[in-house]
Design a protein around this motif. Structure first.
Motif, PDB file in Angstrom:
ATOM      1  N   GLY A  14     -20.114 -19.996  49.164  1.00 41.52           N
ATOM      2  CA  GLY A  14     -18.850 -19.630  48.661  1.00 41.52           C
ATOM      3  C   GLY A  14     -18.887 -19.499  47.154  1.00 41.52           C
ATOM      4  O   GLY A  14     -18.695 -18.652  46.439  1.00 41.52           O
ATOM      5  N   VAL A  15     -19.198 -20.401  46.409  1.00 40.19           N
ATOM      6  CA  VAL A  15     -19.438 -20.846  45.072  1.00 40.19           C
ATOM      7  C   VAL A  15     -20.512 -19.880  44.564  1.00 40.19           C
ATOM      8  O   VAL A  15     -20.204 -19.031  43.222  1.00 40.19           O
ATOM      9  CB  VAL A  15     -19.860 -22.357  44.787  1.00 40.19           C
ATOM     10  CG1 VAL A  15     -20.047 -22.495  43.045  1.00 40.19           C
ATOM     11  CG2 VAL A  15     -18.780 -23.292  45.168  1.00 40.19           C
ATOM     12  N   TYR A  16     -21.675 -19.997  45.266  1.00 39.82           N
ATOM     13  CA  TYR A  16     -22.533 -18.726  44.664  1.00 39.82           C
ATOM     14  C   TYR A  16     -22.340 -17.618  44.475  1.00 39.82           C
ATOM     15  O   TYR A  16     -22.336 -16.908  43.477  1.00 39.82           O
ATOM     16  CB  TYR A  16     -23.880 -18.948  45.638  1.00 39.82           C
ATOM     17  CG  TYR A  16     -25.188 -18.289  45.058  1.00 39.82           C
ATOM     18  CD1 TYR A  16     -26.097 -19.126  44.435  1.00 39.82           C
ATOM     19  CD2 TYR A  16     -25.395 -16.801  45.094  1.00 39.82           C
ATOM     20  CE1 TYR A  16     -27.296 -18.370  43.874  1.00 39.82           C
ATOM     21  CE2 TYR A  16     -26.391 -16.202  44.869  1.00 39.82           C
ATOM     22  CZ  TYR A  16     -27.591 -16.823  44.178  1.00 39.82           C
ATOM     23  OH  TYR A  16     -28.570 -16.343  43.660  1.00 39.82           O
ATOM     24  N   GLU A  17     -21.480 -16.958  45.627  1.00 36.71           N
ATOM     25  CA  GLU A  17     -20.844 -15.661  45.650  1.00 36.71           C
ATOM     26  C   GLU A  17     -19.928 -15.338  44.624  1.00 36.71           C
ATOM     27  O   GLU A  17     -20.023 -14.441  43.905  1.00 36.71           O
ATOM     28  CB  GLU A  17     -20.293 -15.357  47.019  1.00 36.71           C
ATOM     29  CG  GLU A  17     -21.281 -15.094  48.208  1.00 36.71           C
ATOM     30  CD  GLU A  17     -20.642 -15.018  49.500  1.00 36.71           C
ATOM     31  OE1 GLU A  17     -19.476 -14.305  49.601  1.00 36.71           O
ATOM     32  OE2 GLU A  17     -21.345 -15.058  50.423  1.00 36.71           O
ATOM     33  N   MET A  18     -19.068 -16.344  44.253  1.00 43.18           N
ATOM     34  CA  MET A  18     -17.938 -16.125  43.253  1.00 43.18           C
ATOM     35  C   MET A  18     -18.871 -16.348  41.946  1.00 43.18           C
ATOM     36  O   MET A  18     -18.452 -15.422  41.005  1.00 43.18           O
ATOM     37  CB  MET A  18     -17.222 -17.288  43.430  1.00 43.18           C
ATOM     38  CG  MET A  18     -16.240 -17.148  44.460  1.00 43.18           C
ATOM     39  SD  MET A  18     -14.596 -18.196  44.403  1.00 43.18           S
ATOM     40  CE  MET A  18     -13.905 -17.668  42.822  1.00 43.18           C
ATOM     41  N   LEU A  19     -19.898 -17.087  41.739  1.00 39.91           N
ATOM     42  CA  LEU A  19     -20.330 -16.989  40.179  1.00 39.91           C
ATOM     43  C   LEU A  19     -21.138 -15.578  40.019  1.00 39.91           C
ATOM     44  O   LEU A  19     -21.253 -15.460  38.841  1.00 39.91           O
ATOM     45  CB  LEU A  19     -21.192 -18.037  40.424  1.00 39.91           C
ATOM     46  CG  LEU A  19     -20.997 -19.565  40.211  1.00 39.91           C
ATOM     47  CD1 LEU A  19     -21.852 -20.590  40.467  1.00 39.91           C
ATOM     48  CD2 LEU A  19     -20.008 -19.999  38.966  1.00 39.91           C
ATOM     49  N   GLU A  20     -21.295 -15.181  40.957  1.00 41.35           N
ATOM     50  CA  GLU A  20     -22.156 -13.582  40.780  1.00 41.35           C
ATOM     51  C   GLU A  20     -21.312 -12.867  40.118  1.00 41.35           C
ATOM     52  O   GLU A  20     -21.663 -11.744  39.342  1.00 41.35           O
ATOM     53  CB  GLU A  20     -22.822 -13.115  42.131  1.00 41.35           C
ATOM     54  CG  GLU A  20     -23.944 -13.786  42.718  1.00 41.35           C
ATOM     55  CD  GLU A  20     -24.590 -13.195  43.892  1.00 41.35           C
ATOM     56  OE1 GLU A  20     -23.702 -13.088  44.837  1.00 41.35           O
ATOM     57  OE2 GLU A  20     -25.869 -12.827  43.859  1.00 41.35           O
ATOM     58  N   LYS A  21     -20.191 -12.930  40.385  1.00 41.90           N
ATOM     59  CA  LYS A  21     -18.949 -11.877  40.035  1.00 41.90           C
ATOM     60  C   LYS A  21     -18.055 -12.673  38.754  1.00 41.90           C
ATOM     61  O   LYS A  21     -17.245 -11.982  38.240  1.00 41.90           O
ATOM     62  CB  LYS A  21     -17.958 -11.453  41.092  1.00 41.90           C
ATOM     63  CG  LYS A  21     -18.707 -10.797  42.234  1.00 41.90           C
ATOM     64  CD  LYS A  21     -17.705 -10.626  43.380  1.00 41.90           C
ATOM     65  CE  LYS A  21     -18.500 -10.602  44.447  1.00 41.90           C
ATOM     66  NZ  LYS A  21     -17.363 -11.003  45.827  1.00 41.90           N
ATOM     67  N   CYS A  22     -18.326 -13.622  38.404  1.00 35.04           N
ATOM     68  CA  CYS A  22     -17.426 -14.518  37.459  1.00 35.04           C
ATOM     69  C   CYS A  22     -17.965 -14.297  35.841  1.00 35.04           C
ATOM     70  O   CYS A  22     -19.072 -14.686  35.508  1.00 35.04           O
ATOM     71  CB  CYS A  22     -17.365 -16.087  37.796  1.00 35.04           C
ATOM     72  SG  CYS A  22     -16.254 -16.843  36.715  1.00 35.04           S
ATOM     73  N   PRO A  23     -17.052 -13.691  34.951  1.00 35.69           N
ATOM     74  CA  PRO A  23     -17.504 -13.299  33.743  1.00 35.69           C
ATOM     75  C   PRO A  23     -17.966 -14.771  32.980  1.00 35.69           C
ATOM     76  O   PRO A  23     -17.140 -15.769  33.110  1.00 35.69           O
ATOM     77  CB  PRO A  23     -16.403 -12.772  32.927  1.00 35.69           C
ATOM     78  CG  PRO A  23     -15.504 -12.159  34.017  1.00 35.69           C
ATOM     79  CD  PRO A  23     -15.785 -13.077  35.215  1.00 35.69           C
ATOM     80  N   GLY A  24     -18.918 -14.842  32.361  1.00 37.06           N
ATOM     81  CA  GLY A  24     -19.309 -16.020  31.459  1.00 37.06           C
ATOM     82  C   GLY A  24     -20.030 -17.152  32.377  1.00 37.06           C
ATOM     83  O   GLY A  24     -20.707 -17.991  31.754  1.00 37.06           O
TER      84      GLY A  24
END
Ligand code: HSE
Length: 379
Positions: A14-24
């Protein structure tokens, strides 16, 4: 900033997927077990992460105390910020890890360790700087809330609902930590450390939901009561109180509306008054969202301050009346204010009694091979 992830299980993915879309922020290397490096971004050596100059922060979501503790310490010493969802690690070594973080000038945050997606520790850390926290706690375990809700609203069996909670990714690797109240206890340990600069390490009272039966549910539901596993913490002289136990609520209580894997985290500020935060307390994306929220707040928040010390919890001043079902031959140990026979058991409600006393009597009865279920009556 590139964020390395330690562990690629329910939360890590879940963290990996969210980081792919998180600006910065962007996902960096992911630490997996040797032999599981089936993608170029997966590595099996912690050195590849701590020695990577491009990695600015590490998200530890592997769980367990070792090797997580050594890996987090190595990352902090190498000047990487660390965010973790690992409550067992913070409860055992948080003070030392926060010290390492200060020495390296980086952050050590663990909002995801308590409340899943609910920003409890995050808000508490901010509130504790400007207000006196009089009380904290609430429903802090998603697995047991899911189980109690399904047993009470759908009449489901304990074993079936536990399996369902595991399949949904709510339960800990060893679900005993959830059903015994240990997971909730670790969360209140962290909350006390954040709010009071006192990390209780022993002296607890802890009762989970392992003793509840369908007959208990039928009996208290007939009285219009609903059971929730409640965690409580607050100041107690030079120490803090910290305990976990089932509590029975009348239908009008807000706790009865907390269903499925939801948590209801509360604190009461001297000036702010009662603050209640509700949301999903477990599961992939709620927990991952708390990890990423901490990553977005690096440098602006300190959860464990330098003055935080370990203490022995003191629950002696906490008292409740208790609903109890106990073997008839042991019933004399309880100060029942009212009771009735129910087959080979006695059911009733005690006069108000100290929390440690109730827990000690139950432990004694179980050690003798007896059976007991108890739940505090909401005051
Ligand atoms: N097992 C935990 C729970 C996960 O059910 O609440 C979130 O901390």
């Amino acid at each position: 900033m590139k964020v390395a992830i330690l562990g690629f299980g329910t939360v890590g993915v879940g963290v990996y997927e969210m980081l792919e879309k998180c600006p910065g922020l962007e996902p960096g290397p992911v630490l997996v077990r040797k032999g599981k490096e089936d993608k170029p971004f997966k590595v099996s050596s912690i050195e590849q992460i701590v020695n990577d100059p491009e990695v600015g922060a590490v998200a530890e979501v592997m769980g367990g105390i070792e090797p997580a503790n050594s890996y987090v310490a190595a990352a902090l010493k190498a000047g990487k910020h660390v965010v973790t969802s690992n409550k067992a690690l913070v409860a055992a070594h948080g003070i030392e890890l926060a010290e390492l973080a200060r020495a390296s000038g980086v952050s050590f945050l663990f909002s995801a360790a308590c409340g899943g997606g609910v920003p409890f520790l995050h808000n508490l850390a901010i509130a504790a700087q400007s207000d006196e926290i009089l009380f904290l706690g609430g429903i802090l375990n998603g697995t047991t809330n899911f189980m109690l809700d399904a047993m009470q609203s759908e009449g489901k069996d304990y074993g079936d609902v536990l399996k369902q909670a595991q399949a949904l990714g709510y339960a800990e690797a060893d679900p005993t930590a959830d059903v015994s109240g240990l997971d909730a206890l670790r969360k209140i340990m962290l909350a006390c450390a954040v709010a009071y600069n006192k990390l209780p390490v022993d002296g607890f009272s802890r009762e989970g939901i392992e003793s509840i039966t369908a007959a208990d549910v039928a009996d208290f539901q007939a009285k219009g009561l609903t059971c929730r596993l409640i965690t409580s913490g607050g100041p107690a002289g030079e120490s803090v109180y910290a305990y976990v136990e089932p509590v029975l609520f009348p239908a009008s209580s807000p706790e009865c509306s907390v269903v499925k894997n939801f948590n209801m985290a509360k604190y009461n500020g001297q000036n702010a008054g009662a603050i209640v935060l509700m949301g999903q307390g477990a599961g992939r994306y709620p927990t991952a969202s708390a990890v990423v929220r901490d990553l977005c707040g690096l440098g602006s928040l300190e959860m464990l301050r330098p003055e935080c010390v370990k203490v022995r919890a003191d629950n002696a001043g906490c008292a409740h009346a208790y609903y109890v079902r106990v073997d008839a031959d042991k019933a004399g140990r309880l100060p029942f204010a009212e009771s009735k026979a129910d087959g080979a058991s006695v059911r009733g409600v005690t006069a108000p009694m100290a929390v440690p006393e109730m827990h000690a009597i139950a432990n004694e009865i179980r050690q003798e091979g007896g059976s007991i279920f108890f739940a505090a009556m909401e005051a």
